[in-house]
Design a protein around this motif. Structure first.
Motif, PDB file in Angstrom:
ATOM      1  N   MET A  57      78.651 103.227  22.978  1.00 48.03           N
ATOM      2  CA  MET A  57      78.465 103.432  24.397  1.00 48.03           C
ATOM      3  C   MET A  57      77.840 104.799  24.665  1.00 48.03           C
ATOM      4  SD  MET A  57      81.031 103.261  27.693  1.00 48.03           S
ATOM      5  CE  MET A  57      81.803 101.778  27.182  1.00 48.03           C
ATOM      6  N   GLU A  58      78.152 105.789  23.830  1.00 48.17           N
ATOM      7  CA  GLU A  58      77.597 107.125  24.050  1.00 48.17           C
ATOM      8  C   GLU A  58      76.067 107.105  24.036  1.00 48.17           C
ATOM      9  OE1 GLU A  58      79.239 110.245  21.678  1.00 48.17           O
ATOM     10  OE2 GLU A  58      81.242 109.993  22.543  1.00 48.17           O
ATOM     11  N   GLN A  59      75.488 106.344  23.110  1.00 49.47           N
ATOM     12  CA  GLN A  59      74.017 106.261  23.072  1.00 49.47           C
ATOM     13  C   GLN A  59      73.459 105.663  24.354  1.00 49.47           C
ATOM     14  OE1 GLN A  59      73.105 104.303  19.286  1.00 49.47           O
ATOM     15  NE2 GLN A  59      72.261 106.259  18.595  1.00 49.47           N
ATOM     16  N   ASN A  60      74.118 104.644  24.895  1.00 49.49           N
ATOM     17  CA  ASN A  60      73.679 104.060  26.165  1.00 49.49           C
ATOM     18  C   ASN A  60      73.825 105.055  27.305  1.00 49.49           C
ATOM     19  OD1 ASN A  60      72.846 101.545  25.261  1.00 49.49           O
ATOM     20  ND2 ASN A  60      74.835 100.587  25.600  1.00 49.49           N
TER      21      ASN A  60
ATOM     22  N   VAL B 159      64.666 114.728  26.777  1.00 52.87           N
ATOM     23  CA  VAL B 159      65.335 115.910  26.216  1.00 52.87           C
ATOM     24  C   VAL B 159      66.755 115.554  25.776  1.00 52.87           C
ATOM     25  CG1 VAL B 159      66.260 118.198  26.786  1.00 52.87           C
ATOM     26  CG2 VAL B 159      63.922 117.595  27.450  1.00 52.87           C
ATOM     27  N   TYR B 160      67.489 114.823  26.602  1.00 46.75           N
ATOM     28  CA  TYR B 160      68.860 114.443  26.249  1.00 46.75           C
ATOM     29  C   TYR B 160      68.896 113.582  24.991  1.00 46.75           C
ATOM     30  CZ  TYR B 160      71.871 116.387  29.851  1.00 46.75           C
ATOM     31  OH  TYR B 160      72.619 117.248  30.615  1.00 46.75           O
ATOM     32  N   ARG B 161      67.963 112.652  24.865  1.00 42.61           N
ATOM     33  CA  ARG B 161      67.914 111.814  23.659  1.00 42.61           C
ATOM     34  C   ARG B 161      67.675 112.664  22.414  1.00 42.61           C
ATOM     35  NH1 ARG B 161      64.626 106.214  24.996  1.00 42.61           N
ATOM     36  NH2 ARG B 161      66.333 105.248  26.145  1.00 42.61           N
TER      37      ARG B 161
ATOM     38  N   GLY C 269      72.589 116.124  17.208  1.00 47.99           N
ATOM     39  CA  GLY C 269      73.992 116.373  16.906  1.00 47.99           C
ATOM     40  C   GLY C 269      74.860 116.920  18.030  1.00 47.99           C
ATOM     41  N   ARG C 270      74.275 117.189  19.173  1.00 43.69           N
ATOM     42  CA  ARG C 270      75.095 117.678  20.280  1.00 43.69           C
ATOM     43  C   ARG C 270      75.908 116.523  20.846  1.00 43.69           C
ATOM     44  NH1 ARG C 270      72.503 121.823  23.931  1.00 43.69           N
ATOM     45  NH2 ARG C 270      72.562 123.119  22.082  1.00 43.69           N
ATOM     46  N   SER C 271      77.139 116.792  21.258  1.00 41.11           N
ATOM     47  CA  SER C 271      78.023 115.732  21.733  1.00 41.11           C
ATOM     48  C   SER C 271      77.771 115.399  23.201  1.00 41.11           C
ATOM     49  CB  SER C 271      79.489 116.141  21.570  1.00 41.11           C
ATOM     50  OG  SER C 271      79.860 117.079  22.568  1.00 41.11           O
TER      51      SER C 271
END
Length: 185
Positions: free
Chosen positions: A1-4, A167-169, A175-177
């Motif tokens: 879900m984090e990737q979405n 940028v977020y992707r 490796g940033r959470s």
């Protein structure tokens, strides 16, 4: 879900937009609810809420929002008037979201989608109204939503939101959470 969340909600996580929406597929409802709870525990303290608008056998429609931003959107007179046309009576964010959930699940919009959802996503009211009135046709341009109002302003905003997502992707892949990337309200 984090990737979405990164792929579809970066502008909300960054505080640039009041809300985003995406469909999330899952294998088990128990695992999904456990993951949703953990994400909310991490993000609620930063002013972001992740909730289901509708739940199906193997996927959910996920709504990610900043309550402080959404309150401002829903308090605008033009937004209130539009929502009242669709039967929204609540004066608070939670009440309006409850009514939106109902509209998604009641069957009153059989074969369609409650297009006033654009108000809940922070789209310009003239674009939401134009989409509803013209049935999604005859827009000035198409980007993250269909534009019926100020095309130049919309294109500039699309570029800003798309840059944020890119940028977020990249940063997430580095490796940033998710929590580190969520701006505090």
């Amino acid at each position: 879900m984090e990737q979405n969340l990164i792929a579809y909600c970066a502008p909300t996580l960054a505080g640039l937009k009041s809300a985003n929406l995406f469909a999330h597929h899952f294998i088990s409802k128990e695992g999904f609810f456990s993951e949703l709870l953990a994400i909310n525990e991490a993000l609620n303290v930063r002013g972001v809420t992740v909730m289901t608008l509708s739940l199906h056998e193997d996927f959910a429609l996920i709504y990610v929002y900043r309550k402080s931003h959404l309150e401002k959107e829903l308090q605008r007179k033009d937004a209130r008037l539009l929502l009242e046309e669709y039967g929204y009576q609540a004066d608070d964010v939670e009440g309006c979201l409850h009514q939106l959930r109902g509209r998604l699940s009641c069957g009153c919009c059989t074969g369609c989608f409650p297009h006033e959802i654009g108000v809940f996503l922070g789209y310009p009211i003239e674009d939401v109204k134009g989409f509803i009135q013209k049935g999604g046709k005859e827009c000035k341009c198409c980007g993250l939503w269909k534009v019926y109002g100020d095309e130049e302003k919309a294109r500039a905003l699309f570029a800003k939101l798309e840059k944020c997502t890119a940028v977020y992707r990249e940063v997430f892949a580095g490796g940033r959470s998710l929590v580190q990337m969520t701006v505090c309200a």
